[in-house]
Design a protein around this motif. Structure first.
Motif, short mmCIF file in Angstrom:
data_model
loop_
_atom_site.label_atom_id
_atom_site.label_comp_id
_atom_site.label_asym_id
_atom_site.label_seq_id
_atom_site.Cartn_x
_atom_site.Cartn_y
_atom_site.Cartn_z
N GLN A 24 0.84 -1.19 0.00
CA GLN A 24 0.00 0.00 0.00
C GLN A 24 0.88 1.25 0.00
N PRO A 36 2.43 2.65 20.88
CA PRO A 36 2.75 1.23 20.76
C PRO A 36 1.87 0.57 19.72
N PRO A 37 2.41 -0.44 19.02
CA PRO A 37 1.58 -1.13 18.03
C PRO A 37 0.45 -1.86 18.75
N ASP A 38 -0.75 -1.78 18.20
CA ASP A 38 -1.88 -2.49 18.81
C ASP A 38 -2.06 -3.81 18.09
N TRP A 39 -2.62 -4.77 18.81
CA TRP A 39 -2.68 -6.15 18.29
C TRP A 39 -3.51 -6.25 17.02
N LEU A 40 -4.58 -5.48 16.95
CA LEU A 40 -5.46 -5.61 15.78
C LEU A 40 -4.74 -5.16 14.51
N SER A 41 -4.05 -4.02 14.64
CA SER A 41 -3.33 -3.53 13.46
C SER A 41 -2.24 -4.49 13.05
N LEU A 44 -3.69 -7.50 11.44
CA LEU A 44 -4.17 -7.14 10.11
C LEU A 44 -3.01 -6.99 9.14
N ALA A 45 -1.94 -6.39 9.63
CA ALA A 45 -0.78 -6.19 8.76
C ALA A 45 -0.24 -7.53 8.30
N LEU A 48 -2.65 -9.22 5.85
CA LEU A 48 -2.59 -8.67 4.49
C LEU A 48 -1.32 -9.12 3.80
N CYS A 320 -10.60 0.13 2.28
CA CYS A 320 -10.71 0.67 3.63
C CYS A 320 -9.60 1.68 3.93
N ALA A 321 -8.57 1.69 3.10
CA ALA A 321 -7.43 2.55 3.40
C ALA A 321 -7.85 4.01 3.31
N ARG A 322 -7.40 4.78 4.28
CA ARG A 322 -7.69 6.21 4.27
C ARG A 322 -6.37 6.95 4.12
N GLY B 217 -10.72 3.29 9.56
CA GLY B 217 -10.01 3.06 8.32
C GLY B 217 -8.61 2.57 8.54
N LEU B 218 -8.03 2.12 7.45
CA LEU B 218 -6.65 1.63 7.51
C LEU B 218 -5.71 2.76 7.12
N LEU B 219 -4.70 2.96 7.93
CA LEU B 219 -3.71 3.97 7.62
C LEU B 219 -2.37 3.29 7.42
N ASN B 220 -1.73 3.62 6.34
CA ASN B 220 -0.40 3.09 6.09
C ASN B 220 0.59 4.19 6.42
N ARG B 230 4.13 1.09 9.31
CA ARG B 230 3.15 0.47 10.20
C ARG B 230 1.76 0.63 9.61
N LEU B 231 1.06 -0.49 9.60
CA LEU B 231 -0.35 -0.45 9.20
C LEU B 231 -1.17 -0.23 10.46
N VAL B 232 -2.03 0.73 10.41
CA VAL B 232 -2.84 1.03 11.60
C VAL B 232 -4.31 0.91 11.24
N ALA B 233 -4.99 0.04 11.96
CA ALA B 233 -6.44 -0.06 11.80
C ALA B 233 -7.05 0.95 12.76
N ARG B 235 -9.45 3.22 14.77
CA ARG B 235 -10.81 3.11 15.28
C ARG B 235 -10.90 4.09 16.44
#
Lengths: 334, 285
Positions: A24, A36-41, A44-45, A48, A320-322, B217-220, B230-233, B235
């Motif tokens: 992406q 800090p990185p969250d588990w969901l992201s 998901l990473a 993908l 979904c990417a913003r 949304g997903l942020l790259n 980092r991919l960030v979901a 919310r």
């Protein structure tokens, strides 16, 4: 695992691309150090990333035509190798009442066909062969586990038959079919007939030696036409008791004299035929080894399906990417 | 550069020991300007300012002279963080804002006769962008122009210690223009390096960093500082968490800075020159 176009497999290393390169468009962010990185992201990473791997891998495997090789598996089951020896004489096309079939009445051969087909379908692990006889024996299907072939052969038994009934040579052919079958297992011959002719003395002798050579179970399913002689009945003393007069009775006696496991069934209607066949089915339950043939299975469609799934996932992520810069008033204007 | 920026002004709440005539309170006394005190002529031998009444009423019959305040110039130093995180472009462009602030300050130094120095730093001093203290307007403009067109080279902000060493000496007015996305250790180092100066921290923030992020949304994202992806979901709960963490970090930084600096001034998205001027003159924004 075999491949129709293995050269496409050279593209397989492309699978690793998503692990190393982002899929992406990236946007600068001042500092993620305290966030800090969250588990969901993270989940998901990785999802993908693996979706990318799966998409490329699936397409490459699909292109290479991946398939499972045809296999044969030996299995143990209950059953037997059965030769159906079927009478194709013209009288088989009559009803049990001895008339031309009309309306609700079905002919003997049609009833036999229907019931034998059920029998073949029911008996999963049995191997069947089919021989027919009328004026001369016909070698139809050797002993095989191709059920479809056997069923088609049974389908053909109600074709208009020929005149005579040469049961002796039919039996000889069945025995030779059994000889050709090399797999271990119990063997049986099911003779389906509606009236036999005399078996000559020399043929009788030959059969006697043949039967003595190998263990074969014999079932005689006599489709008796109404009014004809029963094979079990002892004729009255004043009647003529010769093979020419009562061929079925004498054939039965001949079979009994063979000293092999033998059973005779006399059926005057379809119900009795059904009962006889069920009985044969019950008796033929010895353990056998049979091979199951698993045909070559094309896996490329699955590969494409997985690739499509992965691509759909990636597409969803893309949708979904913003973007920070897509937000109204986002870009600095100087 | 608008007129409001040209009207930018600052004042110092301390006396400078500078000897060059300028516009800020100093320990010097002179003959004009605000009255300061009356001293004997022997102390301040300027017979033009003899205080007649005071001399006549002096019980010791000395000849007294009026003394006035002598304003001096100060040295202004602008430290600009040019680490990669300052390259963020959201609602505003941080480097452009930093250059604007530096330019406005340079203009005011020219008006008051203060010297101006521009010391961009990342993990070291950016020697290609440095302007040593000077009164030359051409040099100011040139340095600011170079800053405006500069690109980030190294990450980090440890270069502020080098800058502190370079400007050591008499007390100076030091502006730090940065996003202050620093670690506690870096901040503490900055405070120690600039302990003797009047430090004015000016924080550059962008509402797209946290507040105006999309809620879903997903942020790259690519960390401009470390280069990590980092991919960030995103919310609402995560956004909330980010905001909290970001504010906690800012609190930690300000707590360290407050020990030896003025209250931090935050520029969000664009500069409100009036507020900045009020803050620099009166200490309140």
């Amino acid at each position: 695992m075999i491949f129709a176009h293995p050269i496409a497999l050279y593209l397989l290393p492309l699978m690793l691309i998503p692990l190393f390169l982002g899929t992406q468009k990236l946007e600068g962010y001042p500092s993620l150090a305290v966030l800090p990185p969250d588990w969901l992201s993270q989940a998901l990473a990785w999802t993908l990333r693996f979706a990318g791997v799966l998409a490329i891998g699936g397409i490459v495997l699909g292109l290479s035509g991946i398939a499972l090789r045809e296999r044969k598996i030996e299995r143990f089951g209950q059953g037997a190798h059965i030769v159906l020896l079927i009478d194709r004489s013209a009288s088989m096309n009559d009803t049990f009442a001895g008339r031309q079939p009309s309306g609700a009445e079905e002919s003997k051969s049609a009833a036999a066909k229907r019931l034998l087909k059920d029998f073949v379908i029911e008996r999963k692990h049995d191997r069947f062969g089919i021989a027919e006889f009328s004026t001369a024996p016909l070698h139809v299907v050797p002993i095989t586990d191709h059920k479809a072939m056997v069923l088609n052969a049974i389908d053909a038994i109600d074709r208009p038959g020929l005149a005579f009934t040469d049961v002796g040579r039919g039996l000889g052919m069945s025995l030779s079919m059994i000889d050709e079958d090399v797999l271990p297992g119990s063997r049986a011959i099911v003779l389906v007939s509606d009236g036999v002719a005399v078996v000559g003395r020399r043929v009788q002798e030959a059969l006697r030696t043949d039967f003595a050579r190998r263990p074969v179970h014999l079932y005689f399913l006599y489709l008796r036409t109404e009014g004809s002689n029963s094979m079990f009945a002892t004729p009255p003393s004043d009647a003529e008791d010769t093979p020419q007069a009562l061929p079925e009775r004498h054939l039965n006696k001949f079979f009994q004299s063979l000293r092999i496991p033998y059973r005779a069934y006399e059926a005057e209607n379809a119900k009795a035929v059904k009962a006889a066949i069920d009985d044969i089915g019950k008796l033929e339950q010895t353990p056998i080894v049979y091979t199951e043939r698993i045909p070559q299975y094309d896996l490329s469609r699955w590969a494409y399906a997985f690739a499509a799934l992965a691509l759909a996932l990636l597409l969803a992520a893309k949708l979904c990417a913003r973007s920070l810069h897509a937000i109204p008033g986002g870009v600095h204007a100087r | 550069m608008n007129d409001a920026a040209r009207e930018l002004a600052y004042a110092i709440p301390w006396r400078t020991s500078g000897v060059r005539v300028g516009a800020h309170k100093s320990y010097l006394s002179g003959s004009g300007g605000l009255f300061r005190d009356i001293v004997p002529l022997t102390v301040f031998p300027d017979p033009r300012r003899i205080a007649v009444r005071a001399s006549l009423s002096d019980p010791f019959e000395r000849l007294l002279v009026r003394r006035a305040e002598q304003p001096s110039s100060i040295d202004v130093v602008v430290l600009v963080d040019v680490s990669p995180s300052m390259a963020f472009e959201g609602r505003g462009n941080k480097m452009a804002i930093a250059a604007d602030v530096a330019e406005a300050l340079a203009i005011f130094t020219e008006r008051t006769g203060d010297t101006f120095a521009l010391l961009p730093f990342d993990s070291k001093l950016r020697h290609d962008l440095v302007l040593w203290k000077t009164l030359s307007r051409a040099a100011h403009l040139d340095a600011i122009d170079r800053l405006r067109r500069s690109r980030a080279e190294r990450k980090g902000s440890e270069g502020i210690a080098d800058a502190g060493a370079v400007i050591a000496g008499s007390r100076k007015l030091v502006f730090i223009v940065s996003d202050f996305l620093w670690s506690d250790a870096e901040t503490r180092m900055a405070v120690e390096a600039l302990a003797f100066h009047d430090v004015v921290p000016i924080e550059l923030r962008d509402s797209l960093e946290i507040e105006d992020l999309p809620s879903w949304g997903l942020l790259n994202l690519r960390d401009l500082e470390s280069g990590r992806h980092r991919l960030v979901a995103m919310r609402p709960s995560l956004k909330e968490q980010w905001l909290t963490l970001r504010n906690e970090r800012r609190d930690r930084i300000t707590r360290v800075l407050d020990a030896n600096a003025r209250e931090m001034f935050t520029i969000r998205d664009s500069i409100d020159w009036t507020r900045l001027t009020a803050y620099l003159l009166y200490g309140i924004a």
